[in-house]
Design a protein around this motif. Structure first.
Motif, mmCIF file in Angstrom:
data_model
loop_
_atom_site.group_PDB
_atom_site.id
_atom_site.type_symbol
_atom_site.label_atom_id
_atom_site.label_comp_id
_atom_site.label_asym_id
_atom_site.label_seq_id
_atom_site.Cartn_x
_atom_site.Cartn_y
_atom_site.Cartn_z
ATOM 1 N N CYS A 125 -16.968 39.982 -49.053
ATOM 2 C CA CYS A 125 -16.384 38.692 -48.981
ATOM 3 C C CYS A 125 -14.748 38.750 -48.790
ATOM 4 O O CYS A 125 -14.167 38.035 -49.153
ATOM 5 C CB CYS A 125 -16.834 37.634 -49.878
ATOM 6 N N PRO A 127 -11.370 38.521 -48.000
ATOM 7 C CA PRO A 127 -10.731 37.490 -47.199
ATOM 8 C C PRO A 127 -10.005 37.760 -45.656
ATOM 9 O O PRO A 127 -10.347 36.828 -44.955
ATOM 10 C CB PRO A 127 -9.629 36.875 -48.332
ATOM 11 N N CYS A 162 -17.095 36.041 -53.522
ATOM 12 C CA CYS A 162 -16.089 35.313 -53.185
ATOM 13 C C CYS A 162 -15.085 34.820 -54.116
ATOM 14 O O CYS A 162 -13.871 34.808 -54.006
ATOM 15 C CB CYS A 162 -16.400 34.492 -51.949
ATOM 16 N N ILE A 163 -15.752 34.429 -55.171
ATOM 17 C CA ILE A 163 -14.998 34.117 -56.358
ATOM 18 C C ILE A 163 -13.696 35.091 -56.773
ATOM 19 O O ILE A 163 -12.775 34.805 -56.937
ATOM 20 C CB ILE A 163 -15.897 33.680 -57.581
ATOM 21 N N SER A 165 -13.237 37.962 -55.089
ATOM 22 C CA SER A 165 -12.320 38.347 -53.699
ATOM 23 C C SER A 165 -11.284 37.396 -53.544
ATOM 24 O O SER A 165 -10.245 38.095 -53.271
ATOM 25 C CB SER A 165 -13.480 38.822 -52.569
ATOM 26 N N PHE A 166 -11.495 36.254 -53.320
ATOM 27 C CA PHE A 166 -10.597 35.361 -52.976
ATOM 28 C C PHE A 166 -9.609 35.023 -54.188
ATOM 29 O O PHE A 166 -8.536 34.976 -53.968
ATOM 30 C CB PHE A 166 -11.197 34.109 -52.481
ATOM 31 N N HIS A 200 -10.100 38.784 -62.574
ATOM 32 C CA HIS A 200 -10.468 38.943 -61.208
ATOM 33 C C HIS A 200 -10.785 40.253 -61.174
ATOM 34 O O HIS A 200 -11.960 40.501 -60.324
ATOM 35 C CB HIS A 200 -9.666 38.254 -60.363
ATOM 36 N N TYR A 285 -7.348 29.720 -51.815
ATOM 37 C CA TYR A 285 -7.895 28.860 -52.656
ATOM 38 C C TYR A 285 -8.985 27.862 -51.867
ATOM 39 O O TYR A 285 -10.069 27.680 -52.185
ATOM 40 C CB TYR A 285 -7.372 27.970 -53.820
ATOM 41 N N CYS A 288 -11.745 29.394 -50.251
ATOM 42 C CA CYS A 288 -12.985 29.741 -51.032
ATOM 43 C C CYS A 288 -13.606 28.491 -51.485
ATOM 44 O O CYS A 288 -14.916 28.589 -51.760
ATOM 45 C CB CYS A 288 -12.284 30.182 -52.551
ATOM 46 N N LEU A 338 -11.806 26.283 -59.200
ATOM 47 C CA LEU A 338 -12.597 27.462 -58.946
ATOM 48 C C LEU A 338 -13.612 28.053 -59.982
ATOM 49 O O LEU A 338 -14.679 28.470 -59.906
ATOM 50 C CB LEU A 338 -11.596 28.860 -58.663
ATOM 51 N N SER A 342 -17.630 28.097 -59.769
ATOM 52 C CA SER A 342 -18.227 29.175 -59.760
ATOM 53 C C SER A 342 -19.867 29.044 -60.669
ATOM 54 O O SER A 342 -20.660 29.868 -60.718
ATOM 55 C CB SER A 342 -17.417 30.284 -60.890
#
Length: 377
Positions: A125, A127, A162-163, A165-166, A200, A285, A288, A338, A342
């Motif tokens: 994922c 971005p 994606c949580i 990666s973004f 992250h 953000y 995502c 976010l 998640s």
């Protein structure tokens, strides 16, 4: 119906014109925001894209689209034109497992990914590549059946990955704002920013080493200049030291990036680039959130346009060229959202690897069949 592919096709024959005729002589003088017709004309006839039209990979392209600010809808008259594309490998390279990975032309901000390379990035994922699957229809400058197949199956790449990666990219943008505003922020608050960035990075690390146990948290500090600081409890036994050291190095770079202003950020203020970094931070953000809430990739931020442009144009930068505290409050709110998403998203933990591989095999098999058919005829 099986996709058809014409190996003699030229890039210059592929661009959509949208039924708009461009009279180059009548173009407005001076800088202005380019429209799709002007972009197509530039790609088809511009001297700077001659390398592109004559490149050996042109007839292997399955998808070509806009990148950067034009794709986001945040471009202005000074925006560069970014082109992104996907091309298949040559049949012999497919059979032998060879991969060209990317074709990059820095002068025109053009990147062409091999199908194999971009699929590996889409699985994470990433971005910078996942956005290519969510362009406005008219922003796809060329699309054949294989490219459409990729777009039709874009949901296979969406997952909770994606949580990180973004979130990781967003925090990288936040670190670029390591100017006086962040340095003068309350020390304990700065430590929270740093922890979020490290978390992250930790997510990506633990994805590769699930058996590693890390617990990061903030507690009171005994250091003279610190009210609080980040602590770690770690349980590691019989693991490759080089891998563990690499992880520690990556996290150390996060901390040091917060601890210095750096010449780059001073220059960024002088060249009005900080507003652009701030805008991209928010955009990441928002993209995502769409993926987690709706399962959709929305690259063109039409509904957010005015808000994003206000950030880019300096609404959240004060007269001393420092980022306003109000902006960091927005970032904090987004980070909280976010974390909530998640826990509530319906996305799977990981992409559908089996279906992705099946799609890739179908494309390769059809390419090879067409190659044999063309050779026989």
């Amino acid at each position: 119906m099986q996709p058809k592919w014409d190996y003699s096709i030229k890039i210059k024959d592929c661009f959509y014109t949208h039924n708009i005729n461009v009279d180059v002589a009548k173009k407005r003088k001076g800088k202005h925001k380019m429209n799709i017709s002007e972009i197509n004309d530039k790609l088809n006839n511009g001297k700077e894209y001659e390398w592109f039209r004559n490149h050996d990979r042109n007839k292997d392209i399955i998808l070509l689209g806009l990148g950067g600010s034009h794709a986001y809808g945040t471009n202005n008259e000074n925006s560069d034109l970014d082109i992104r594309g996907i091309a298949t490998n040559k049949p012999n390279d497919i059979l032998l497992g060879r991969d060209f990975e990317t074709v990059i032309n820095k002068e025109t901000d053009t990147v062409i990914y091999s199908l194999r390379k971009i699929v590996s990035l889409l699985k994470t994922c990433n971005p910078n590549t996942i956005e290519l699957l969510g362009l406005k229809p008219e922003h796809y400058l060329f699309l054949n059946d294989y490219g459409k197949m990729l777009l039709d199956n874009k949901n296979l790449f969406l997952s909770k990955i994606c949580i990180s990666s973004f979130g990781g990219y967003a925090n990288a943008q936040l670190r670029r704002l390591s100017n006086k505003s962040i340095r003068d922020t309350e020390q304990s608050k700065r430590e929270e920013y740093i922890l979020k960035s490290i978390e992250h990075a930790k997510f990506n690390f633990s994805e590769k080493f699930d058996e590693y146990e890390f617990d990061l948290y903030i507690d009171k500090s005994d250091k003279e200049d610190f009210d609080t600081e980040i602590f770690v409890d770690v349980n590691v036994t019989h693991k490759p030291f080089r891998d563990f050291f690499k992880f520690l190095n990556e996290n150390h770079s996060v901390i040091t990036s917060y601890d210095k202003i750096g010449k780059r950020n001073k220059n960024a203020f002088l060249h009005d680039k900080i507003g652009k970094h701030m805008m991209h931070l928010v955009r990441l953000y928002l993209m995502c959130f769409d993926i987690l809430e709706k399962g959709e990739i929305i690259t063109y931020r039409e509904k957010d346009h005015d808000f994003l442009m206000s950030i880019r144009n300096g609404e959240y930068i004060d007269k001393n060229n420092e980022v306003k505290e109000e902006f960091f409050k927005i970032v904090d709110d987004y980070e909280t959202k976010l974390q909530i998403l998640s826990l509530t998203t319906k996305l799977p933990d990981k992409p559908n690897y089996d279906k992705i591989d099946e799609m890739l095999l179908n494309i390769y098999e059809d390419l090879l069949k067409n190659k044999r058919r063309n050779n026989e005829s």
